[in-house]
Write an enzyme that holds these catalytic residues in place. Structure first.
Site, PDB file in Angstrom:
ATOM      1  N   LYS A  12      21.964   7.508 -35.817  1.00  0.00           N
ATOM      2  CA  LYS A  12      23.293   7.879 -35.323  1.00  0.00           C
ATOM      3  C   LYS A  12      23.157   8.940 -34.452  1.00  0.00           C
ATOM      4  O   LYS A  12      23.758   9.207 -33.361  1.00  0.00           O
ATOM      5  CB  LYS A  12      24.084   8.369 -36.339  1.00  0.00           C
ATOM      6  CG  LYS A  12      24.685   7.322 -37.321  1.00  0.00           C
ATOM      7  CD  LYS A  12      25.747   8.028 -38.314  1.00  0.00           C
ATOM      8  CE  LYS A  12      26.098   7.199 -39.287  1.00  0.00           C
ATOM      9  NZ  LYS A  12      27.207   8.024 -40.212  1.00  0.00           N
ATOM     10  N   ASP A  68      32.647   9.136 -40.262  1.00  0.00           N
ATOM     11  CA  ASP A  68      32.352   8.339 -41.349  1.00  0.00           C
ATOM     12  C   ASP A  68      32.757   6.897 -40.653  1.00  0.00           C
ATOM     13  O   ASP A  68      33.521   6.614 -40.013  1.00  0.00           O
ATOM     14  CB  ASP A  68      33.212   8.536 -42.497  1.00  0.00           C
ATOM     15  CG  ASP A  68      32.689   7.968 -43.773  1.00  0.00           C
ATOM     16  OD1 ASP A  68      31.385   7.609 -43.895  1.00  0.00           O
ATOM     17  OD2 ASP A  68      33.372   7.948 -44.603  1.00  0.00           O
ATOM     18  N   GLY A 149      21.851  -0.489 -40.893  1.00  0.00           N
ATOM     19  CA  GLY A 149      23.067  -1.085 -41.887  1.00  0.00           C
ATOM     20  C   GLY A 149      23.352  -2.252 -41.656  1.00  0.00           C
ATOM     21  O   GLY A 149      22.726  -3.272 -41.726  1.00  0.00           O
ATOM     22  N   TYR A 150      24.778  -2.702 -41.470  1.00  0.00           N
ATOM     23  CA  TYR A 150      25.012  -4.283 -41.404  1.00  0.00           C
ATOM     24  C   TYR A 150      24.825  -4.745 -40.056  1.00  0.00           C
ATOM     25  O   TYR A 150      25.301  -5.958 -39.931  1.00  0.00           O
ATOM     26  CB  TYR A 150      26.628  -4.077 -41.800  1.00  0.00           C
ATOM     27  CG  TYR A 150      26.756  -3.819 -43.336  1.00  0.00           C
ATOM     28  CD1 TYR A 150      26.847  -4.681 -44.239  1.00  0.00           C
ATOM     29  CD2 TYR A 150      27.020  -2.475 -43.438  1.00  0.00           C
ATOM     30  CE1 TYR A 150      27.376  -4.253 -45.368  1.00  0.00           C
ATOM     31  CE2 TYR A 150      27.254  -2.110 -44.930  1.00  0.00           C
ATOM     32  CZ  TYR A 150      27.584  -3.221 -45.861  1.00  0.00           C
ATOM     33  OH  TYR A 150      27.907  -2.450 -47.327  1.00  0.00           O
TER      34      TYR A 150
END
Length: 192
Positions: A12, A68, A149-150
């Site tokens: 990130k 988030d 992640g996804y």
């Protein structure tokens, strides 16, 4: 301008640094010697992002932003949503999360989903929220090696490939986080 990005996720941090202008210096939690684990105890993305940004500002005195992100799947009533990072339980693991999601979607024809990122900025004792949404669908199997992640099972609208097949530059132009960061950058550029 100097801002802390309240994340320990190096992926990130790299994504955000690539998008920001040189006039904004981003500090990581490590840069300010913050090794605290801020529990995400809120039930919304907005709540968790604000909780993290406020914690850093109050404890360390820096202007700060935090994000988030949740993956919201239509046929699962918006799940995993705010619980995306720990969807399959502890220990938090992207592979387990993807397998659980694919299992829950087995046999379902509606695979529409969206990634939603909320950024909370705590700047000079004021709060600002920025949202980015990327609509798409969940693939039936993983595709690609990039991202995190996804990303390997999420195919954004208008594309024939998953996030995990795209370069970070391509992904940043259309991703939920990219869109939210663009709004943040635009705001900071005009902030007096």
């Amino acid at each position: 301008m100097e801002l802390v990005f309240a994340t320990n996720n190096l992926n990130k941090l790299k994504e955000v640094q690539e998008m920001l202008s040189d006039s904004i210096k981003i500090l990581s939690l490590k840069d300010i010697n913050c090794f605290d684990e801020v529990d995400e105890t809120e039930t919304t993305l907005e709540g968790n992002a604000t909780l993290k940004a406020d914690y850093i500002t109050q404890k360390f005195g820096y202007n700060c932003f935090a994000d988030d992100t949740g993956l919201e799947v239509e046929s699962l009533d918006g799940k995993p949503g705010v619980y995306s990072a720990r969807f399959a339980g502890e220990p938090a693991n992207a592979e387990n999360n993807m397998q659980k999601l694919l299992s829950e979607l087995e046999g379902k024809t509606n695979r529409k989903a969206q990634f939603r990122t909320v950024i909370s900025l705590h700047l000079e004792n004021k709060h600002f929220l920025f949202e980015g949404i990327c609509k798409g669908e969940i693939l039936t199997e993983k595709q690609g090696e990039k991202g995190f992640g996804y990303d390997p099972i999420f195919k954004p609208e208008g594309f024939n490939e998953s996030f995990a097949t795209m370069s970070s530059e391509e992904k940043n132009k259309i991703s939920h986080r990219g869109l939210a960061i663009q709004k943040l950058v635009e705001f900071l550029t005009h902030y007096k």
